[in-house]
Design a protein around this motif. Structure first.
Motif, mmCIF file in Angstrom:
data_model
loop_
_atom_site.group_PDB
_atom_site.id
_atom_site.type_symbol
_atom_site.label_atom_id
_atom_site.label_comp_id
_atom_site.label_asym_id
_atom_site.label_seq_id
_atom_site.Cartn_x
_atom_site.Cartn_y
_atom_site.Cartn_z
ATOM 1 N N GLY A 1 0.829 -1.208 0.000
ATOM 2 C CA GLY A 1 0.000 0.000 0.000
ATOM 3 C C GLY A 1 0.859 1.251 0.000
ATOM 4 N N ARG A 2 1.901 1.238 0.840
ATOM 5 C CA ARG A 2 2.814 2.394 0.888
ATOM 6 C C ARG A 2 3.502 2.607 -0.457
ATOM 7 N N LEU A 3 3.913 1.479 -1.059
ATOM 8 C CA LEU A 3 4.575 1.548 -2.363
ATOM 9 C C LEU A 3 3.638 2.166 -3.411
ATOM 10 N N ALA A 4 2.375 1.751 -3.382
ATOM 11 C CA ALA A 4 1.391 2.270 -4.351
ATOM 12 C C ALA A 4 1.151 3.759 -4.124
ATOM 13 N N ALA A 5 1.064 4.149 -2.862
ATOM 14 C CA ALA A 5 0.826 5.573 -2.563
ATOM 15 C C ALA A 5 1.997 6.416 -3.066
ATOM 16 N N ARG B 1 -3.965 9.983 -2.296
ATOM 17 C CA ARG B 1 -2.815 9.139 -1.938
ATOM 18 C C ARG B 1 -3.244 8.096 -0.910
ATOM 19 N N HIS B 2 -4.052 8.550 0.042
ATOM 20 C CA HIS B 2 -4.573 7.628 1.057
ATOM 21 C C HIS B 2 -5.380 6.507 0.389
ATOM 22 N N LEU B 3 -6.165 6.893 -0.625
ATOM 23 C CA LEU B 3 -6.948 5.871 -1.350
ATOM 24 C C LEU B 3 -6.019 4.872 -2.034
#
Lengths: 188, 296
Positions: free
Chosen positions: B247-251, B268-270
């Motif tokens: 998730g962090r990587l995607a954000a 970004r949270h999404l």
């Protein structure tokens, strides 16, 4: 260009500009103003007609693209004086107030019931989710479609009797109060 | 009243005929299928073709066909057909997840997979789905047929590798065993464009660890899949900590713009939260598929 299609069972043929949208062809060339013209952007769904039995937004279909196809508008729902069960349902359950969204709602409901004769409330809400009603809050529309599902066979002359009831008014008001609890159940 | 500018209209009778018409009428001609992207653009004069070539009669491009290790989908297949096809839901549940939230049911009766991919709207869902599933686009033109991977096909917002005289004819999805996939979108109301969405596909190894994975984002400023996800997840067993890392990587990979659908930090949270959710669901589905395969 020359186009031909079937509208409510009748063969129609016209000379049109290719850029004419189906909604304007139906309303202005054929004079069938039951199909309403709303947002122009395929959002509101009041222009929905059935194309080969499937609901489509006629503001985003060219009349030329509908050539050769079978179109059904709200005028094609009733058979003579006999209302389609969907129309009867909208009367029985107060499925409209201003009536602007109604033709599109009823045609989508007709297509839904043809495919799925016993939809639950969620399936009905899903089916009409591309259409906007600003009067009813949708609850009475859902009940109208449920009424139609429960009364699949149109009764000859029922439309005219129903119309008299609505004009009379008193019965309808009482019924509305009575159905408030049903609405709570649907939401739950 | 919104009406397109004048144009000439012709119906293609076969794929070859459509290609001939594209060559004959040149850069001022456009293909129309469902028309639910092109006609609104023509009404606003954002597109102004002089010729519309209608391919709705090309029933030869409307099919879903299992062919060995691939599922072949014709470019004229409607969204409604994709949504309702049980074979697709079984093999690629991400497609049904996405189709349930693409536009609305009435629009889905007209819109096609080919039209969606060629429009390449940054908020369009099937591009992400095809990237994540490693789909291949089959494009035909005067010089013959060519196949393009999604990174080759999809060049950026509103841009594809399909030439003016070419037609997208088919999308091929590789069928992978022990694989699960999922899609989730946040939208303001039914039928709206995504505020943000994410899709994931995960393949599990025999021992239950992750063998391969891909994550894609929609409307969040990333055209390709999230780089590094496979590297991060490969060889590890699915866990909440792992999904959080992804998730962090995607954000970090996302590059959203603020608009009426939300500010950058919310989007970004999404990217983070939706990536965790779709990975969680894709892993669960992959495990289920793997268990069924073993039973079978």
């Amino acid at each position: 260009m020359q186009i031909s299609m079937t509208v409510n069972g009748n063969e129609v043929s016209s000379e049109i500009e290719p850029r004419v949208l189906l909604v304007h062809y139906i309303r202005e060339v054929l004079g069938l103003t039951g199909t309403h013209w709303g947002c122009d952007t395929s959002n509101c769904g009041t222009c929905v007609v059935l194309m080969d039995g499937q609901p489509v937004k006629s503001c985003t279909v060219l009349a030329a693209m509908a050539a050769g196809h079978d179109i059904r508008t709200v005028e094609g729902l009733a058979t003579g004086a006999t209302l389609d069960p969907v129309q009867q349902g909208f009367m029985e359950e107060h499925g409209l107030q201003c009536g602007f969204c109604t033709p599109g709602m009823m045609l989508t409901a007709r297509a839904l019931l043809d495919k799925n004769p016993h939809p639950d409330a969620g399936e009905i809400r899903q089916a009409i989710s591309g259409q906007i009603c600003r009067c009813t809050g949708y609850a009475t529309i859902v009940r109208s479609v449920q009424w139609a599902a429960a009364h699949p066979a149109a009764v000859a002359g029922a439309g005219l009797e129903g119309a008299a009831e609505v004009l009379d008014g008193t019965d309808t008001v009482v019924e509305d109060v009575a159905t408030e609890t049903d609405d709570a159940e649907v939401k739950a | 009243m919104q009406i397109p500018a004048p144009f000439d209209y012709v119906r293609a009778t076969t794929v070859d005929n459509a290609l001939e018409l594209l060559t004959r009428h040149g850069p001022d001609s456009r293909i129309i299928a469902g028309g639910h992207s092109l006609l609104p653009m023509m009404k606003l004069r954002l597109a102004r073709p002089e010729w519309l070539i209608d391919i709705n009669d090309l029933y030869e491009l409307d099919y879903i066909l299992r062919d060995g290790g691939e599922l072949r989908v014709g470019a004229l297949t409607r969204h409604t057909t994709l949504l309702e096809a049980d074979e697709i839901a079984e093999l690629f549940p991400i497609v049904r997840d996405a189709e349930q939230v693409i536009a609305d049911p009435v629009v889905r009766n007209r819109g096609t997979i080919g039209g969606s991919l060629c429009q390449a709207d940054p908020a369009e869902d099937l591009s992400t789905v095809c990237h994540v599933l490693g789909a291949v686009a089959v494009v035909r033109g005067p010089a013959g047929e060519r196949t393009l991977t999604m990174p080759e096909f999809h060049r950026g917002p509103y841009q594809t590798a399909v030439g003016q005289d070419e037609l997208l004819c088919e999308v091929r999805f590789p069928i992978r065993p022990r694989t699960g996939s999922a899609y989730e979108k946040v939208e303001r109301r039914a039928g709206d464009w995504a505020v943000g969405a994410a899709g994931a596909a995960v393949t599990l190894a025999e021992d239950g660890s992750i063998a391969d994975a891909a994550v894609g984002l929609t409307a969040l400023g990333l055209d390709q899949t999230v780089a590094g996800v496979a590297g991060l997840l490969r060889g590890k067993h699915p866990s909440e900590e792992l999904f959080a890392d992804a998730g962090r990587l995607a954000a970090e990979a996302s590059d959203p713009v603020a608009d009426q659908r939300g500010p950058v930090d919310y989007k970004r949270h999404l990217a983070d939260e939706l990536t965790r959710r779709v990975l969680r669901r894709a892993c669960a589905r992959a495990a289920q598929t793997a268990a069924q395969t073993q039973e079978g």
